[in-house]
Design an enzyme around this catalytic site. Structure first.
Site, mmCIF file in Angstrom:
data_model
loop_
_atom_site.group_PDB
_atom_site.id
_atom_site.type_symbol
_atom_site.label_atom_id
_atom_site.label_comp_id
_atom_site.label_asym_id
_atom_site.label_seq_id
_atom_site.Cartn_x
_atom_site.Cartn_y
_atom_site.Cartn_z
ATOM 1 C CB CYS A 121 -1.071 0.119 1.133
ATOM 2 S SG CYS A 121 -1.781 -0.986 1.119
ATOM 3 N NE ARG A 138 4.564 1.740 0.417
ATOM 4 C CZ ARG A 138 5.239 2.031 1.788
ATOM 5 N NH1 ARG A 138 6.946 2.375 1.226
ATOM 6 N NH2 ARG A 138 4.746 1.890 3.114
ATOM 7 C CD1 TRP A 196 0.818 -6.510 -2.509
ATOM 8 C CD2 TRP A 196 -0.039 -7.119 -0.673
ATOM 9 N NE1 TRP A 196 0.778 -7.094 -2.727
ATOM 10 C CE2 TRP A 196 0.505 -8.196 -1.375
ATOM 11 C CE3 TRP A 196 -0.615 -6.881 0.111
ATOM 12 C CZ2 TRP A 196 0.624 -9.305 -1.294
ATOM 13 C CZ3 TRP A 196 -0.088 -8.765 1.219
ATOM 14 C CH2 TRP A 196 0.204 -9.534 -0.020
ATOM 15 C CG ASN A 227 0.546 0.987 4.605
ATOM 16 O OD1 ASN A 227 0.580 0.178 5.053
ATOM 17 N ND2 ASN A 227 1.393 2.057 4.458
ATOM 18 N N GLY A 228 -2.404 -0.692 6.517
ATOM 19 C CA GLY A 228 -2.045 -1.088 8.001
ATOM 20 C C GLY A 228 -3.326 -2.017 7.419
ATOM 21 C CD GLU A 286 18.649 -13.150 -1.703
ATOM 22 O OE1 GLU A 286 18.393 -13.386 -0.773
ATOM 23 O OE2 GLU A 286 18.920 -11.839 -2.257
ATOM 24 C CE LYS A 292 16.041 -11.599 -4.975
ATOM 25 N NZ LYS A 292 16.630 -10.884 -3.773
ATOM 26 C CD GLU A 296 12.305 -11.449 -5.399
ATOM 27 O OE1 GLU A 296 10.958 -10.969 -4.304
ATOM 28 O OE2 GLU A 296 14.038 -12.041 -4.309
ATOM 29 C CG HIS A 321 18.503 -38.827 3.828
ATOM 30 N ND1 HIS A 321 18.638 -39.399 4.012
ATOM 31 C CD2 HIS A 321 19.597 -37.525 3.910
ATOM 32 C CE1 HIS A 321 19.899 -39.695 4.319
ATOM 33 N NE2 HIS A 321 20.507 -38.522 4.075
ATOM 34 C CE LYS A 355 12.776 -2.630 -1.735
ATOM 35 N NZ LYS A 355 13.770 -3.921 -2.109
HETATM 36 O O1 M6R Z 1 12.615 -4.696 4.482
HETATM 37 P P1 M6R Z 1 12.563 -6.776 4.612
HETATM 38 O O2 M6R Z 1 14.380 -6.745 4.534
HETATM 39 O O3 M6R Z 1 12.607 -6.552 6.087
HETATM 40 O O4 M6R Z 1 11.898 -7.758 3.668
HETATM 41 C C1 M6R Z 1 11.708 -8.591 3.880
HETATM 42 C C2 M6R Z 1 11.381 -9.226 2.904
HETATM 43 O O5 M6R Z 1 10.355 -9.250 2.820
HETATM 44 C C3 M6R Z 1 12.383 -9.306 1.498
HETATM 45 O O6 M6R Z 1 13.817 -9.544 1.565
HETATM 46 C C4 M6R Z 1 11.992 -10.357 0.660
HETATM 47 O O7 M6R Z 1 11.920 -11.826 0.872
HETATM 48 C C5 M6R Z 1 12.651 -9.820 -0.974
HETATM 49 N N1 M6R Z 1 11.833 -9.160 -1.881
HETATM 50 C C6 M6R Z 1 13.566 -10.525 -1.651
HETATM 51 O O8 M6R Z 1 14.413 -9.651 -2.427
#
Ligand code: M6R
Length: 588
Positions: free
Chosen positions: A2, A27, A73, A97-98, A464, A468, A471, A487, A583
């Site tokens: 949001c 965001r 969102w 927002n929230g 990671e 990446k 997503e 296993h 974001k």
């Molecule tokens: O703002 P933050 O670092 O707390 O966010 C944590 C995760 O939401 C963030 O790292 C998310 O996994 C990313 N989209 C990864 O690229």
């Protein structure tokens, strides 16, 4: 998650508001809407989908100087026109927002009193409740203050009352909201990029602060409705945060910013052959790192550095688990919360829990003065600058660097780390520029499933790399500890499974290679990201030089980021704004 913009000033409001709203697209959202005052009347337009759907039906020349807008969102109810914000009830129009945790009870209470609702949102309930309170006392400041006492959860609200068409109100609790102070114009926004086209001067709001903006200017009130003064801040960072600066995507721009970022952190914290002004972790017997997503993965690499260099036992826990698990709250331990946005709901809640149990807390945060930064006992900023792409790259690397500095700072002789970090910017530039990632991406782009395999530190990196990839490219991907495959999971492997093997960690390299060979003999083609020159276990490779235990993981990261980027680009995905993602994850 949001985005909010509100404007009152001397310019036509719709272009100003929409520019702000567009700069908050990163965001994450699935509908957008605006309310503005024209001829003293509230007009509302809202549309599901991208901002352009809203843009298409807006008249930018409309004679209006006050408005509020929102990117939503979806949480309560589908992403459709009706559930989109703003919501109007009686005389009250709001964007929010929230999450209002007690909205269901409030809604039932209001329904008993004869109120009806057209949307499924918690926000419409807030508008209704505020309208009810306002109708009793006809005083907006008091009504907002009373409203805040009835709401549980988090909220940043921009509010218009139809009886006061030249006044903008706002209030916040645990959701970000800042107030830009321009020349006879004011802009409310969730984040700095949304106000830079108006001003770089802004005020931060504390929980329950109420803002009133009208023709007499800007006023702040505390929760006792006492008028208060706030300290004006000035944003001195990059004013062109909303520009890709010639890159195809923000993600690529941000990957390319990493060498400079390292230099910046190095200039700030390394003096001679020692680190300076780095938080001292040596007095703690143990460390608990708590974070989400990539920040959690950064924590895993941090654990490696802290345990190996500082010899302090370190655990890494997902914030969403930490909140609900049994914790021992050892007074000799330090809880480190890592977060790019500084607003992640689970991380913030974990921080509050540790604080409540009297544990020292250190926040490693990118966004200045974000909720997590303000709540923690100590804060260490990652200084990566505003990160726009939803997939984090530079902020993740900066988190790892900060953790490395915390670990190295405990050493008597810090010269190896210092000397390694001096080399890093050039090495990263070299790996950014000298590899044909697109060519390798072409070999992987058609797989439906891709496993990232590794052991030890390589598994932390693999997690990671896999996140990446999935997503931004929507390819199903899993990171798996290579030694665990047999296993159960190896049953999934055949010639149609993509395998990316991370083989960097020398302490376990031979074992990892044996596991990779087992996978290869089931027909899978292997891409290795490795510093093993012999490399007899892969079909394709990204060969990295073998530097040392400090640098090796850091150069691996760049290759994984670029590989994911090029695969997603070949698939023509919306790389900077992947579907369903936000974001800043401000809901649980
Ligand atoms: O703002 P933050 O670092 O707390 O966010 C944590 C995760 O939401 C963030 O790292 C998310 O996994 C990313 N989209 C990864 O690229």
């Amino acid at each position: 998650m949001c985005g909010i913009v509100g404007y009152l000033g001397n310019k036509k409001a719709i272009p100003v508001i929409m520019q702000g709203l567009k700069s908050l697209e990163y965001r994450g959202y699935d509908s957008a809407g605006i309310a503005y005052i024209k001829n003293d009347k509230v007009n509302i337009i809202k549309k599901a989908g991208k901002i352009k759907n809203l843009d298409n039906v807006l008249n930018y020349k409309e004679d209006t100087y006050l408005g509020i807008a929102h990117t939503r969102w979806a949480t309560h109810g589908k992403a459709n026109d009706i559930n989109a914000h703003p919501h109007k009830y009686g005389k009250i129009t709001i964007v929010h927002n929230g999450i209002i945790e007690n909205y269901d009870n409030l809604k039932k209470e209001l329904i008993k009193k004869g109120k009806t609702f057209i949307s499924e949102t918690d926000t419409e309930v807030v508008a209704c409740l505020l309208d009810e309170i306002y109708e009793k006392n006809k005083n907006m400041l008091e009504a907002i203050n009373l409203l805040a006492k009835r709401l549980n959860g988090s909220y940043a609200l921009n509010i218009i009352c139809s009886d006061e068409p030249h006044t903008l109100y706002a209030v916040r609790k645990d959701s970000p909201l800042i107030v830009g102070n321009g020349n006879q114009e004011y802009i409310l926004a969730s984040d700095i990029p949304a106000l830079l086209h108006v001003t770089n001067k802004y005020f931060l709001l504390d929980n329950y602060d109420i803002v009133k903006i009208d023709n007499n200017g800007l006023k702040f009130y505390d929760e006792n409705l006492k008028q208060i003064k706030k300290q004006e801040k000035v944003y001195t960072g990059d004013l062109e945060v909303s520009s890709k600066k010639g890159y195809d995507h923000f993600m690529l721009k941000e990957i390319n910013e990493q060498p400079e970022l390292i230099k910046k952190l190095f200039r700030k914290y390394a003096i001679g052959d020692k680190f300076s002004n780095v938080f001292d972790i040596s007095k703690y017997k143990s460390i608990e790192i708590v974070a989400c997503g990539s920040a959690y993965h950064a924590g895993l690499i941090g654990k490696y550095y802290i345990e190996h260099l500082a010899n302090i036992k370190t655990t890494v826990t997902y914030a969403s688990e930490y909140r609900y698990q049994k914790n021992f709250f050892d007074k000799d331990s330090l809880v480190i919360i890592i977060s790019q946005s500084g607003e992640t709901a689970d991380s913030l809640a974990a921080l509050k829990l540790a604080k409540k149990n009297k544990i020292d807390t250190l926040a490693i945060v990118n966004v200045f003065e974000s909720s997590i930064a303000r709540e923690a006992k100590y804060v260490f900023y990652t200084e990566a600058g505003i990160e726009v792409a939803v997939a984090t790259t530079k902020a993740y690397l900066a988190q790892i660097l900060v953790l490395l500095m915390l670990a190295a700072n405990t050493l008597k002789d810090q010269s190896e780390v210092i000397n390694s970090l001096k080399l890093l910017p050039n090495l990263l530039s070299q790996y950014i520029n000298n590899y044909d990632y697109k060519k390798i991406a072409k070999k992987l782009v058609n797989y439906e499933h891709i496993f990232y395999l590794g052991r030890g530190l390589d598994f932390s990196l693999a997690m990671e790399g896999s996140l990446k990839l999935k997503e931004i490219s929507y390819i199903h991907s899993e990171a798996y500890p290579a030694g665990e495959l047999k296993h159960g999971t190896i049953s999934l492997i055949d010639k149609n499974t993509g395998i990316i093997a991370i083989v960097i960690d020398k302490t376990i390299k031979e074992k990892t290679i044996s596991n990779i060979k087992e996978v290869a003999s089931r027909g899978a083609k292997i891409l290795a990201i490795t510093n093993d020159e012999k490399n007899e276990f892969s079909d394709t490779k990204i060969l990295l030089e073998d530097y040392n235990d400090i640098l090796n993981p850091l150069v691996t990261i760049i290759s994984m980021q670029l590989l994911a980027y090029h695969i997603a680009k070949l698939k023509k995905c919306d790389i900077d704004k992947p579907r369903n993602l936000a974001k800043s994850v401000t809901v649980e």
